[in-house]
Design a protein around this motif. Structure first.
Motif, PDB file in Angstrom:
ATOM      1  N   GLY A 167      27.426   8.167  -6.883  1.00 50.02           N
ATOM      2  CA  GLY A 167      28.054   8.399  -5.589  1.00 50.02           C
ATOM      3  C   GLY A 167      27.228   7.982  -4.392  1.00 50.02           C
ATOM      4  N   LEU A 168      25.924   7.805  -4.569  1.00 47.68           N
ATOM      5  CA  LEU A 168      25.075   7.386  -3.457  1.00 47.68           C
ATOM      6  C   LEU A 168      24.794   5.883  -3.478  1.00 47.68           C
ATOM      7  N   HIS A 169      25.515   5.149  -4.323  1.00 46.77           N
ATOM      8  CA  HIS A 169      25.313   3.706  -4.404  1.00 46.77           C
ATOM      9  C   HIS A 169      25.634   3.047  -3.071  1.00 46.77           C
ATOM     10  N   ASN A 170      24.634   2.350  -2.505  1.00 48.25           N
ATOM     11  CA  ASN A 170      24.787   1.638  -1.233  1.00 48.25           C
ATOM     12  C   ASN A 170      25.161   2.553  -0.073  1.00 48.25           C
ATOM     13  N   ARG A 171      24.751   3.815  -0.143  1.00 46.59           N
ATOM     14  CA  ARG A 171      25.101   4.744   0.928  1.00 46.59           C
ATOM     15  C   ARG A 171      24.006   4.861   1.984  1.00 46.59           C
ATOM     16  N   THR A 172      22.788   4.496   1.651  1.00 43.92           N
ATOM     17  CA  THR A 172      21.741   4.507   2.673  1.00 43.92           C
ATOM     18  C   THR A 172      22.021   3.385   3.667  1.00 43.92           C
ATOM     19  N   THR A 173      21.724   3.649   4.946  1.00 44.42           N
ATOM     20  CA  THR A 173      21.948   2.613   5.958  1.00 44.42           C
ATOM     21  C   THR A 173      20.696   1.767   6.177  1.00 44.42           C
ATOM     22  N   HIS A 174      19.526   2.354   5.961  1.00 43.58           N
ATOM     23  CA  HIS A 174      18.273   1.625   6.131  1.00 43.58           C
ATOM     24  C   HIS A 174      17.219   2.183   5.182  1.00 43.58           C
ATOM     25  N   GLU A 175      16.376   1.311   4.675  1.00 46.39           N
ATOM     26  CA  GLU A 175      15.230   1.743   3.891  1.00 46.39           C
ATOM     27  C   GLU A 175      13.975   1.154   4.505  1.00 46.39           C
ATOM     28  N   MET A 176      12.893   1.910   4.488  1.00 48.36           N
ATOM     29  CA  MET A 176      11.669   1.484   5.152  1.00 48.36           C
ATOM     30  C   MET A 176      10.475   1.848   4.273  1.00 48.36           C
ATOM     31  N   TYR A 177       9.755   0.813   3.850  1.00 45.42           N
ATOM     32  CA  TYR A 177       8.547   1.021   3.050  1.00 45.42           C
ATOM     33  C   TYR A 177       7.339   1.069   3.975  1.00 45.42           C
ATOM     34  N   LEU A 178       6.535   2.105   3.851  1.00 45.78           N
ATOM     35  CA  LEU A 178       5.343   2.249   4.671  1.00 45.78           C
ATOM     36  C   LEU A 178       4.123   1.885   3.826  1.00 45.78           C
ATOM     37  N   ALA A 179       3.521   0.754   4.141  1.00 45.92           N
ATOM     38  CA  ALA A 179       2.382   0.250   3.376  1.00 45.92           C
ATOM     39  C   ALA A 179       1.088   0.924   3.817  1.00 45.92           C
ATOM     40  N   PRO A 180       0.074   0.933   2.955  1.00 45.26           N
ATOM     41  CA  PRO A 180      -1.251   1.396   3.383  1.00 45.26           C
ATOM     42  C   PRO A 180      -1.758   0.548   4.541  1.00 45.26           C
ATOM     43  N   PHE A 181      -2.672   1.101   5.313  1.00 40.60           N
ATOM     44  CA  PHE A 181      -3.242   0.382   6.448  1.00 40.60           C
ATOM     45  C   PHE A 181      -4.053  -0.831   5.991  1.00 40.60           C
ATOM     46  N   THR A 182      -4.102  -1.820   6.851  1.00 37.49           N
ATOM     47  CA  THR A 182      -5.012  -2.946   6.655  1.00 37.49           C
ATOM     48  C   THR A 182      -6.405  -2.538   7.137  1.00 37.49           C
ATOM     49  N   LEU A 183      -7.378  -3.421   6.918  1.00 38.76           N
ATOM     50  CA  LEU A 183      -8.724  -3.170   7.429  1.00 38.76           C
ATOM     51  C   LEU A 183      -8.715  -3.002   8.946  1.00 38.76           C
ATOM     52  N   ALA A 184      -7.980  -3.853   9.638  1.00 38.53           N
ATOM     53  CA  ALA A 184      -7.937  -3.781  11.098  1.00 38.53           C
ATOM     54  C   ALA A 184      -7.370  -2.450  11.566  1.00 38.53           C
ATOM     55  N   GLU A 185      -6.336  -1.975  10.899  1.00 45.81           N
ATOM     56  CA  GLU A 185      -5.728  -0.703  11.286  1.00 45.81           C
ATOM     57  C   GLU A 185      -6.652   0.467  10.989  1.00 45.81           C
ATOM     58  N   CYS A 186      -7.382   0.391   9.878  1.00 42.19           N
ATOM     59  CA  CYS A 186      -8.353   1.446   9.567  1.00 42.19           C
ATOM     60  C   CYS A 186      -9.484   1.462  10.591  1.00 42.19           C
ATOM     61  N   GLU A 187      -9.903   0.295  11.033  1.00 44.12           N
ATOM     62  CA  GLU A 187     -10.928   0.213  12.074  1.00 44.12           C
ATOM     63  C   GLU A 187     -10.420   0.876  13.352  1.00 44.12           C
ATOM     64  N   GLN A 188      -9.174   0.598  13.727  1.00 43.49           N
ATOM     65  CA  GLN A 188      -8.598   1.210  14.931  1.00 43.49           C
ATOM     66  C   GLN A 188      -8.519   2.728  14.789  1.00 43.49           C
ATOM     67  N   LEU A 189      -8.095   3.199  13.612  1.00 50.75           N
ATOM     68  CA  LEU A 189      -7.985   4.631  13.378  1.00 50.75           C
ATOM     69  C   LEU A 189      -9.349   5.307  13.455  1.00 50.75           C
TER      70      LEU A 189
END
Length: 476
Positions: A167-189
């Protein structure tokens, strides 16, 4: 509101969905501790009309059962002013949520946030059927409703929501994968948390902690990197992250023992293992159960499958989660009684072997940065590995097969200074280039690319190198 590091595209999309004027069913998933909850709260909390988090299966000896989950759900409704009885089923619980939402101002955007949803789906609880009825029967028709669902059990999210055949087949409107940070993002954090280190230390920290923001937030500004690692993992049996891997496994997988065995086997093989090799190592037949384990681990960002050149189409599986690689190599030994173990192990053979392997993994996780450094970001490019087991065999961890008749053979070397190519190195590199040339189109040129921390020292052997990528390039 806290500072959001990175996540620019994800932030923009979530704001777009918030303002769409349509019913939205957004699924956000990714590795545990990667920052899913933080992102949703920072961007959408002002619009929350209901927020509940599933109870962790590892918070008690028996784990949270359906009664615990229902009481937790009801408690969040009661806090928001709902008057009613504790539900005895998920059908009743979602009926209560519907009744509560119907009492609110329908002109305003209503955000319902269900965090760690997979934990709510306890055995024989009827959770998914009730949730399906809630969305399909009512919520999907509410133009002011935005439903956001998060989960760290990525395999559940993929199977039950994104690839649902019911019943939930194709019922989501959006999916979003959150990847681990890159080196640059870890440096900023780190810098946002007043951590000041050299990029060499940031790289070393990344090889231990991976790109998981929660782990980076445990670092203390007053300590050196080695002291921080000791404090987090080795200071005592109660060190903050001493049992993190086990907690992670038990929170993600219902029967984690075989998952742990698989990861332990892969942690000992630099180039990865075939399904048959894994089957033999963990004592599990190469059938549906093993397929499920490997799929779950890959979907949860612990391992990566790939088909190397010259492997006759045989898939290999490689441990690519840096935190797990570090943990199983050092923390999982259990025999360490030295509270300064990491400080005392620097530059030992065991440490150096691990560092070399981890640096290769870091490079494989920063392909876009490597391509940018080589000025080939706009060139059609496939990345592959190469394995042969002949008498003159070669293992190449990264091959960039480009659309401009050039193939980059990437050799990764971790060092604390410029790397000096020796006579033995040159012989090995020429052998790898020769073996690779045998397997690619004859019109393609093979360029040797060295990926190092501080570059290549110029000597009689360095002329073999056509291009270089250094540590700073990985922070782009």
């Amino acid at each position: 509101m806290g500072q959001i590091i990175g996540r620019k595209q994800e932030s923009r999309l979530l704001n777009d969905y918030l303002e769409s004027g349509r019913p939205e069913f957004v699924v956000l998933y990714g590795r545990r501790r990667v920052g899913k909850t933080f992102l949703v709260r920072e961007l959408l909390s002002k619009h929350f009309v209901f927020h509940v988090t599933g109870l962790s299966p590892v918070d008690s000896e028996q784990g949270a059962d359906v009664k615990d989950q229902l009481l937790n759900f009801y408690t969040e409704l009661k806090i928001r002013g709902y008057n009613g009885k504790v539900p005895t089923s998920w059908m009743e619980a979602f009926s209560q949520l519907r009744s509560y939402l119907e009492t609110l101002d329908t002109d305003k955007r209503q955000v319902v946030f269900i965090d760690e949803m997979p934990w709510m789906d306890t055995p024989k609880s009827g959770f998914l059927v009730a949730f399906e009825a809630f969305w399909n029967g009512w919520a999907s028709g509410r133009s002011n409703l935005m439903l956001v669902v998060c989960g760290s059990v990525t395999s559940w999210i993929v199977k039950k929501l994104l690839k649902n055949k019911g019943g939930l087949h194709n019922r989501t409107t959006h999916e979003m994968y959150l990847a681990p940070f890159t080196l640059a993002e870890c440096e900023q954090l780190a810098e946002a948390n007043k951590i000041r280190m050299s990029r060499y230390d940031y790289l070393n920290a990344y090889m231990v902690l991976g790109g998981i923001p929660f782990y980076w937030q445990q670092l203390q500004p007053r300590l050196s990197l080695a002291q921080n690692i000791d404090a987090l993992f080795f200071a005592s049996k109660r060190a903050p992250m001493c049992g993190e891997f086990e907690k992670l496994m038990y929170s993600l997988f219902k029967k984690p023992e075989n998952y742990i065995k698989t990861l332990m086997a892969l942690s000992k093989k630099r180039g990865g293992m075939t399904r048959e090799e894994i089957s033999k190592a963990i004592g599990k037949e190469s059938g549906g159960t093993l397929s499920g384990i490997l799929d779950d681990l890959e979907q949860s960002d612990f391992i990566t499958s790939y088909v190397p050149i010259k492997s006759n189409g045989c898939s290999y599986y490689k441990l690519t989660d840096l935190f797990t690689l570090f943990y199983l190599r050092f923390v999982n030994l259990g025999a360490n009684t030295d509270p300064a173990y990491w400080s005392h192990s620097l530059n030992t053979p065991e440490h150096n072997t691990w560092a070399g392997l981890s640096f290769e993994t870091v490079c494989s996780n920063h392909l876009e940065q490597i391509k940018s450094a080589l000025s080939i970001k706009g060139v059609l490019c496939n990345h592959q590995s190469f394995v042969t087991k002949s008498s003159k065999g070669a293992q190449i961890d990264l091959v960039l097969d480009r659309g401009d008749n050039v193939t980059n053979l990437c050799e990764m070397k971790f060092a604390s200074a410029e790397y000096s190519i020796t006579n033995k190195d040159e012989e090995g590199l020429r052998n790898k280039m020769a073996r690779l040339k045998e397997c690619i189109h004859p019109k393609k040129a093979v360029h040797l690319t060295m990926v190092t921390t501080y570059g290549i020292a110029r000597n009689i052997h360095s002329s073999i190198v056509q291009s270089e990528v250094v540590m700073d390039d990985l922070f782009l």
